[in-house]
Design a protein around this motif. Sequence first.
Motif, PDB file in Angstrom:
ATOM      1  N   PHE A  37      -1.283 -15.645  18.379  1.00 13.43           N
ATOM      2  CA  PHE A  37      -1.529 -17.036  18.755  1.00 13.43           C
ATOM      3  C   PHE A  37      -0.278 -17.775  19.226  1.00 13.43           C
ATOM      4  CE2 PHE A  37      -4.961 -15.840  15.872  1.00 13.43           C
ATOM      5  CZ  PHE A  37      -6.051 -16.112  16.686  1.00 13.43           C
ATOM      6  N   ASN A  38       0.731 -17.014  19.586  1.00 11.61           N
ATOM      7  CA  ASN A  38       1.971 -17.559  20.141  1.00 11.61           C
ATOM      8  C   ASN A  38       2.566 -18.658  19.256  1.00 11.61           C
ATOM      9  OD1 ASN A  38       4.080 -17.648  21.937  1.00 11.61           O
ATOM     10  ND2 ASN A  38       3.054 -19.006  23.373  1.00 11.61           N
ATOM     11  N   ARG A  39       2.733 -18.339  17.997  1.00 10.16           N
ATOM     12  CA  ARG A  39       3.312 -19.262  17.026  1.00 10.16           C
ATOM     13  C   ARG A  39       4.660 -18.730  16.545  1.00 10.16           C
ATOM     14  NH1 ARG A  39      -0.265 -22.679  18.466  1.00 10.16           N
ATOM     15  NH2 ARG A  39      -2.144 -22.963  17.246  1.00 10.16           N
ATOM     16  N   VAL A  40       5.489 -18.320  17.471  1.00  9.19           N
ATOM     17  CA  VAL A  40       6.785 -17.726  17.133  1.00  9.19           C
ATOM     18  C   VAL A  40       7.737 -18.838  16.704  1.00  9.19           C
ATOM     19  CG1 VAL A  40       8.690 -16.318  17.961  1.00  9.19           C
ATOM     20  CG2 VAL A  40       6.363 -15.851  18.754  1.00  9.19           C
ATOM     21  N   ASN A  41       8.209 -18.732  15.476  1.00  7.85           N
ATOM     22  CA  ASN A  41       9.130 -19.719  14.916  1.00  7.85           C
ATOM     23  C   ASN A  41      10.079 -19.037  13.945  1.00  7.85           C
ATOM     24  OD1 ASN A  41       7.701 -19.370  12.453  1.00  7.85           O
ATOM     25  ND2 ASN A  41       6.222 -20.932  13.058  1.00  7.85           N
ATOM     26  N   ILE A  42      10.891 -19.806  13.273  1.00  5.77           N
ATOM     27  CA  ILE A  42      11.900 -19.241  12.369  1.00  5.77           C
ATOM     28  C   ILE A  42      11.251 -18.462  11.223  1.00  5.77           C
ATOM     29  CG2 ILE A  42      12.141 -21.324  10.950  1.00  5.77           C
ATOM     30  CD1 ILE A  42      15.018 -19.040  12.031  1.00  5.77           C
ATOM     31  N   LEU A  43      10.095 -18.912  10.759  1.00  5.20           N
ATOM     32  CA  LEU A  43       9.408 -18.212   9.669  1.00  5.20           C
ATOM     33  C   LEU A  43       8.994 -16.800  10.090  1.00  5.20           C
ATOM     34  CD1 LEU A  43       8.294 -18.215   6.812  1.00  5.20           C
ATOM     35  CD2 LEU A  43       6.229 -19.331   7.694  1.00  5.20           C
ATOM     36  N   VAL A  44       8.584 -16.641  11.335  1.00  5.91           N
ATOM     37  CA  VAL A  44       8.212 -15.312  11.837  1.00  5.91           C
ATOM     38  C   VAL A  44       9.422 -14.377  11.766  1.00  5.91           C
ATOM     39  CG1 VAL A  44       7.485 -14.005  13.864  1.00  5.91           C
ATOM     40  CG2 VAL A  44       6.421 -16.174  13.345  1.00  5.91           C
ATOM     41  N   TRP A  45      10.571 -14.874  12.206  1.00  5.95           N
ATOM     42  CA  TRP A  45      11.777 -14.032  12.187  1.00  5.95           C
ATOM     43  C   TRP A  45      12.200 -13.707  10.758  1.00  5.95           C
ATOM     44  CZ3 TRP A  45      12.105 -11.626  16.437  1.00  5.95           C
ATOM     45  CH2 TRP A  45      11.725 -12.236  17.626  1.00  5.95           C
ATOM     46  N   PHE A  46      12.013 -14.657   9.852  1.00  3.98           N
ATOM     47  CA  PHE A  46      12.287 -14.400   8.443  1.00  3.98           C
ATOM     48  C   PHE A  46      11.362 -13.298   7.920  1.00  3.98           C
ATOM     49  CE2 PHE A  46      11.210 -15.097   3.979  1.00  3.98           C
ATOM     50  CZ  PHE A  46      12.465 -14.999   3.389  1.00  3.98           C
ATOM     51  N   CYS A  47      10.078 -13.392   8.234  1.00  2.00           N
ATOM     52  CA  CYS A  47       9.103 -12.384   7.789  1.00  2.00           C
ATOM     53  C   CYS A  47       9.433 -11.009   8.362  1.00  2.00           C
ATOM     54  CB  CYS A  47       7.687 -12.798   8.179  1.00  2.00           C
ATOM     55  SG  CYS A  47       7.040 -14.200   7.245  1.00  2.00           S
ATOM     56  N   ILE A  48       9.818 -10.969   9.624  1.00  2.00           N
ATOM     57  CA  ILE A  48      10.185  -9.693  10.247  1.00  2.00           C
ATOM     58  C   ILE A  48      11.391  -9.088   9.527  1.00  2.00           C
ATOM     59  CG2 ILE A  48      11.159  -8.658  12.350  1.00  2.00           C
ATOM     60  CD1 ILE A  48       9.295 -10.631  13.921  1.00  2.00           C
ATOM     61  N   GLY A  49      12.402  -9.909   9.271  1.00  2.00           N
ATOM     62  CA  GLY A  49      13.577  -9.420   8.545  1.00  2.00           C
ATOM     63  C   GLY A  49      13.230  -8.951   7.145  1.00  2.00           C
ATOM     64  N   PHE A  50      12.362  -9.686   6.482  1.00  2.00           N
ATOM     65  CA  PHE A  50      11.903  -9.360   5.135  1.00  2.00           C
ATOM     66  C   PHE A  50      11.230  -7.987   5.115  1.00  2.00           C
ATOM     67  CE2 PHE A  50       8.727 -10.504   1.638  1.00  2.00           C
ATOM     68  CZ  PHE A  50       9.657 -10.494   0.614  1.00  2.00           C
ATOM     69  N   VAL A  51      10.362  -7.735   6.081  1.00  2.00           N
ATOM     70  CA  VAL A  51       9.666  -6.453   6.153  1.00  2.00           C
ATOM     71  C   VAL A  51      10.638  -5.325   6.518  1.00  2.00           C
ATOM     72  CG1 VAL A  51       7.830  -5.164   7.330  1.00  2.00           C
ATOM     73  CG2 VAL A  51       7.433  -7.527   6.623  1.00  2.00           C
ATOM     74  N   PHE A  52      11.592  -5.599   7.395  1.00  2.00           N
ATOM     75  CA  PHE A  52      12.587  -4.584   7.720  1.00  2.00           C
ATOM     76  C   PHE A  52      13.426  -4.215   6.494  1.00  2.00           C
ATOM     77  CE2 PHE A  52      11.930  -5.264  12.314  1.00  2.00           C
ATOM     78  CZ  PHE A  52      11.964  -3.938  12.723  1.00  2.00           C
ATOM     79  N   ILE A  53      13.773  -5.200   5.681  1.00  2.00           N
ATOM     80  CA  ILE A  53      14.520  -4.914   4.440  1.00  2.00           C
ATOM     81  C   ILE A  53      13.688  -4.040   3.516  1.00  2.00           C
ATOM     82  CG2 ILE A  53      15.445  -5.965   2.337  1.00  2.00           C
ATOM     83  CD1 ILE A  53      16.383  -8.310   4.162  1.00  2.00           C
ATOM     84  N   GLU A  54      12.396  -4.330   3.434  1.00  2.00           N
ATOM     85  CA  GLU A  54      11.491  -3.484   2.641  1.00  2.00           C
ATOM     86  C   GLU A  54      11.517  -2.046   3.162  1.00  2.00           C
ATOM     87  OE1 GLU A  54       6.778  -3.036   1.493  1.00  2.00           O
ATOM     88  OE2 GLU A  54       7.354  -3.900   3.405  1.00  2.00           O
ATOM     89  N   GLY A  55      11.483  -1.896   4.482  1.00  2.00           N
ATOM     90  CA  GLY A  55      11.538  -0.557   5.081  1.00  2.00           C
ATOM     91  C   GLY A  55      12.814   0.177   4.720  1.00  2.00           C
ATOM     92  N   ILE A  56      13.925  -0.519   4.725  1.00  2.00           N
ATOM     93  CA  ILE A  56      15.206   0.096   4.362  1.00  2.00           C
ATOM     94  C   ILE A  56      15.184   0.529   2.896  1.00  2.00           C
ATOM     95  CG2 ILE A  56      17.666  -0.388   4.000  1.00  2.00           C
ATOM     96  CD1 ILE A  56      17.445  -2.206   6.547  1.00  2.00           C
ATOM     97  N   ILE A  57      14.646  -0.314   2.039  1.00  2.00           N
ATOM     98  CA  ILE A  57      14.538   0.039   0.617  1.00  2.00           C
ATOM     99  C   ILE A  57      13.663   1.273   0.440  1.00  2.00           C
ATOM    100  CG2 ILE A  57      13.596  -0.714  -1.615  1.00  2.00           C
ATOM    101  CD1 ILE A  57      14.568  -3.576  -0.801  1.00  2.00           C
ATOM    102  N   LEU A  58      12.546   1.337   1.160  1.00  2.00           N
ATOM    103  CA  LEU A  58      11.674   2.512   1.068  1.00  2.00           C
ATOM    104  C   LEU A  58      12.389   3.766   1.581  1.00  2.00           C
ATOM    105  CD1 LEU A  58       8.238   1.004   2.145  1.00  2.00           C
ATOM    106  CD2 LEU A  58       8.899   1.779  -0.138  1.00  2.00           C
ATOM    107  N   LEU A  59      13.178   3.632   2.634  1.00  2.00           N
ATOM    108  CA  LEU A  59      13.957   4.782   3.120  1.00  2.00           C
ATOM    109  C   LEU A  59      14.961   5.251   2.073  1.00  2.00           C
ATOM    110  CD1 LEU A  59      14.670   3.840   6.848  1.00  2.00           C
ATOM    111  CD2 LEU A  59      13.293   5.760   6.007  1.00  2.00           C
ATOM    112  N   ILE A  60      15.643   4.321   1.453  1.00  2.00           N
ATOM    113  CA  ILE A  60      16.624   4.662   0.421  1.00  2.00           C
ATOM    114  C   ILE A  60      15.948   5.368  -0.753  1.00  2.00           C
ATOM    115  CG2 ILE A  60      18.163   3.667  -1.332  1.00  2.00           C
ATOM    116  CD1 ILE A  60      18.866   1.502   0.802  1.00  2.00           C
ATOM    117  N   CYS A  61      14.749   4.917  -1.093  1.00  2.00           N
ATOM    118  CA  CYS A  61      14.000   5.488  -2.227  1.00  2.00           C
ATOM    119  C   CYS A  61      13.085   6.637  -1.808  1.00  2.00           C
ATOM    120  CB  CYS A  61      13.201   4.387  -2.921  1.00  2.00           C
ATOM    121  SG  CYS A  61      14.210   3.126  -3.691  1.00  2.00           S
ATOM    122  N   LYS A  62      13.341   7.213  -0.653  1.00  2.00           N
ATOM    123  CA  LYS A  62      12.596   8.370  -0.152  1.00  2.00           C
ATOM    124  C   LYS A  62      11.094   8.116  -0.054  1.00  2.00           C
ATOM    125  CE  LYS A  62      16.147  11.412  -1.806  1.00  2.00           C
ATOM    126  NZ  LYS A  62      16.677  12.112  -2.933  1.00  2.00           N
TER     127      LYS A  62
END
Length: 116
Positions: A37-62
């Motif tokens: 719905f084209n609602r790109v804002n700072i919260l979206v970028w925060f959520c994207i970063g949050f999910v990427f951090i989760e991905g890194i944690i999952l990689l570290i924990c195999k």
Amino acid sequence: MKRLDNNRKLILIKLAHTAIWSIFVIAILYVLYAGMFNRVNILVWFCIGFVFIEGIILLICKGKCPFTLLAHKYTDDSSIGFDIFLPMWLAKNNKTIFSILFSVGLALVLWRVLTA
């Protein structure tokens, strides 16, 4: 008595795991919503970063969530979903479902940004 303590600890871990999982699901769905719905804002970028951090944690924990690793200390149960309050089908397919939703949402957000 020790068995009872382990059961209580496992329930607390499952509650925490489910709560944190819910926050990640909300973040992933928000990225998808923002892209659709084209609602790109700072919260979206925060959520994207949050999910990427989760991905890194999952990689570290195999590929295992740290809550799953912690829960193993308090039970011999290793069945699907033993560490979270989710239906078994969702616990089993969780990473696939939400990785697809996040990928679609991320692609839509990037498309919105690049074509703006």
